[in-house]
Scaffold this motif. Sequence first.
Motif, mmCIF file in Angstrom:
data_model
loop_
_atom_site.group_PDB
_atom_site.id
_atom_site.type_symbol
_atom_site.label_atom_id
_atom_site.label_comp_id
_atom_site.label_asym_id
_atom_site.label_seq_id
_atom_site.Cartn_x
_atom_site.Cartn_y
_atom_site.Cartn_z
ATOM 1 N N GLN A 8 -2.341 25.536 -47.270
ATOM 2 C CA GLN A 8 -2.612 26.279 -46.289
ATOM 3 C C GLN A 8 -1.126 26.555 -45.620
ATOM 4 O O GLN A 8 -0.593 25.678 -44.858
ATOM 5 N N PRO A 9 -0.404 27.629 -45.676
ATOM 6 C CA PRO A 9 0.791 27.943 -45.118
ATOM 7 C C PRO A 9 0.657 28.403 -43.725
ATOM 8 O O PRO A 9 -0.483 28.509 -43.082
ATOM 9 N N ARG A 10 1.746 28.092 -42.820
ATOM 10 C CA ARG A 10 1.706 28.405 -41.448
ATOM 11 C C ARG A 10 1.407 29.915 -41.348
ATOM 12 O O ARG A 10 1.953 30.829 -41.870
ATOM 13 N N GLY A 11 0.657 30.375 -40.436
ATOM 14 C CA GLY A 11 0.196 31.623 -39.969
ATOM 15 C C GLY A 11 -1.035 32.125 -41.032
ATOM 16 O O GLY A 11 -1.473 33.231 -40.649
ATOM 17 N N ALA A 12 -1.404 31.445 -41.974
ATOM 18 C CA ALA A 12 -2.404 31.785 -42.722
ATOM 19 C C ALA A 12 -3.813 31.464 -42.072
ATOM 20 O O ALA A 12 -4.057 30.501 -41.269
ATOM 21 N N VAL A 13 -4.791 32.164 -42.217
ATOM 22 C CA VAL A 13 -6.247 32.142 -41.659
ATOM 23 C C VAL A 13 -7.061 30.837 -42.174
ATOM 24 O O VAL A 13 -7.640 30.175 -41.534
ATOM 25 N N ALA A 14 -6.833 30.830 -43.779
ATOM 26 C CA ALA A 14 -7.800 29.977 -44.332
ATOM 27 C C ALA A 14 -6.634 29.464 -45.521
ATOM 28 O O ALA A 14 -5.618 29.964 -45.860
ATOM 29 N N GLY A 15 -7.026 28.233 -46.171
ATOM 30 C CA GLY A 15 -6.292 27.696 -47.208
ATOM 31 C C GLY A 15 -6.675 28.483 -48.544
ATOM 32 O O GLY A 15 -7.801 28.869 -48.713
ATOM 33 N N GLY A 16 -5.893 28.371 -49.708
ATOM 34 C CA GLY A 16 -6.139 28.614 -50.749
ATOM 35 C C GLY A 16 -6.019 27.488 -52.008
ATOM 36 O O GLY A 16 -5.493 26.467 -51.801
ATOM 37 N N LEU A 17 -6.926 27.939 -53.153
ATOM 38 C CA LEU A 17 -6.716 26.664 -53.951
ATOM 39 C C LEU A 17 -5.412 26.604 -54.836
ATOM 40 O O LEU A 17 -4.831 27.575 -55.223
#
Length: 662
Positions: free
Chosen positions: A312-321
């Motif tokens: 999950q990068p900064r500013g992202a709402v949710a994490g990615g696989l």
Amino acid sequence: MPAVDKLLLEEALQDSPQTRSLLSVFEEDAGTLTDYTNQLLQAMQRVFGAQNEMCLATQQLSKQLLAYEKQNFALGKGDEEVISTLHYFSEVVDKLNVLHTELAKQLADAMVLPIVQFREKDLTEVSTLKELFGLASSEHDLSMAKYSRLPKKKENEKVKTEVVKEVAAARRKQHLASLQYYSALNALQYRKRMAMMEPMIGFAHGQINFFKKGAEMFSKSMDSFLSSVADMVQSIEVELEAEAEKTRISQQELLSVDDSVYTPDFDVAAPQVNRNLIQKAGYLNLRNKTGLVTTTWERLYFFTQGGNLMCQPRGAVAGGLIQDLDNCSVMAVDCEDRRYCFQITTPSGKPGIILQAESRKENEEWICAINNISRQIYLTDNPEAVAIKLNQKALQAVTPFTSFGKKQESSCLSQNLKNSETENDKIVPKATVSIPEAEELIAPGTPIQFDIVLPATEFLDQNRGSRRINPFGETEDESFPEAEDSLLQQMFIVRFLGSMAVKTDSTTEVIYEAMRQVLAARAIHNIFRMTESHLMVTSQTLRLIDPQTQVSRANFELTSVTQFAAHQENKRLVGFVIRIPESTGEESLSTYIFESNSEGEKICYAINLGKEIIEVQKDPEALAQLMLSIPLTNDGKYVLLNDQSDDNDGNPSENRSAESEA
């Protein structure tokens, strides 16, 4: 009053993406409030301007009424009554002008001034703290990037100490800036409500005073209402003072922590590692390839969710696989000039992503957590207990015999009990026999050897001068004339992972269990160095040859190989069991585990063909039929494997296909 959402000061130091996401909500709210405040101020300034214009207009009207008598009208009939009337109206307008002037002053002091002070003081303070927080965060990121690039050489300890101090100072500065910024945003939730109410209270009071003096137009109920509103504003001020006191105390407590909170890798000598984790979260550096030989590192927030590794990068709402961790393998690697790196390998054996942890503790805990998740123990009813049990078994697999003396005695007793039970249950059909347990294949506490022989250069030094007797059975290629006359010569590039003694060679499960224990031991103890050799399979022997010096490191008779198998999922893993006679007349069993550049099934195929050649060499006709079943190349050589395998770099290996002279 409705509850006021707050930013938790305790989460300011961690600076997680969740906290940043909540912070963005407060920042968006502050931006919306700023825009609305500017529009509200424009409207109030327009009202004040209109009232000020009314003062000037009434003043000019009064003067203009008095100037009537000074006019030189040609027809002045009845001007005396008009002049006296206008004088009266002029006095009325003058009195009204005084009321409008007082109203304008009251609007300026009680309506426009509070909203201007709120914008210039509170909103500007939040904006300034936001910029300071951004600068502190950027300075912390730069210091962390500089710290992550620290070399491992001892002569750079002074530089390392300076960089560590710089990281601690930047982290403390960011912590202080975030605490001040969070506190200002929390206080803004109270101040904005007061800022909206105070100007309107001043506006209402001014109008009431104006109309009271001009005419009785407002009732006492309005006064009581305004009084209640004033009481509410006063109560908000009391709450704000109490919240400000709590915030001050909380800041003092959070800033009084030990400096180890700000210092990365403070317990590098003896970190307290939790090896039973089934989930993990934190910042890691991800290596990205930007060219053929160039790479970049990006600091991102990683966390595990079920059997997946998320980012999950900064500013992202949710994490990615990022990576599916089921049946993956993880191991510490020596990556460029960076410390605390580990690599995740897919079930097919393909190298995956390479990550860098912040400290030795984080590195080991990430490796243990991913290793636990890859076994899918998170799907069990009690994953923590299963993780503890598996890690205890892995530690036993690399513990010396001396620490397992009593356990060996108890295991012998338990084995005798099992043997007696087996004798009583001999009537059970073979079809009902299940896969043996790990204790039946490999004794608990069996040590693992991670290097098969001494370095090849030592053997070259020992071979100089008179001929020596090699206790490891190693020799140069000239001592194996049978290799040239062998019907089978197959070369593979392999890396030795480990070897260990086993109890039985009746099933291939003993090889799979040895693979599991060797890989687990390497992951737990961060052993990433592997000995690369050339494995030559002939119709008589298995030889391990040093690729640089061409010195034979080990030699095994093919007849002593009793079991061989490739891993069922990771096709590059292969192992075989060797039966070695002892001086006492008994025989010992040892399993050797390798990682190959090609598929392990090809090595197993070559070993199986070599054993078949040994069996049919006694019968010339059977040998001829076997040779006829193998296809020939144009130059008259036998091709044992039809496809040519590529190595890791995509270049075909010269000795991948098994060839022999016709």
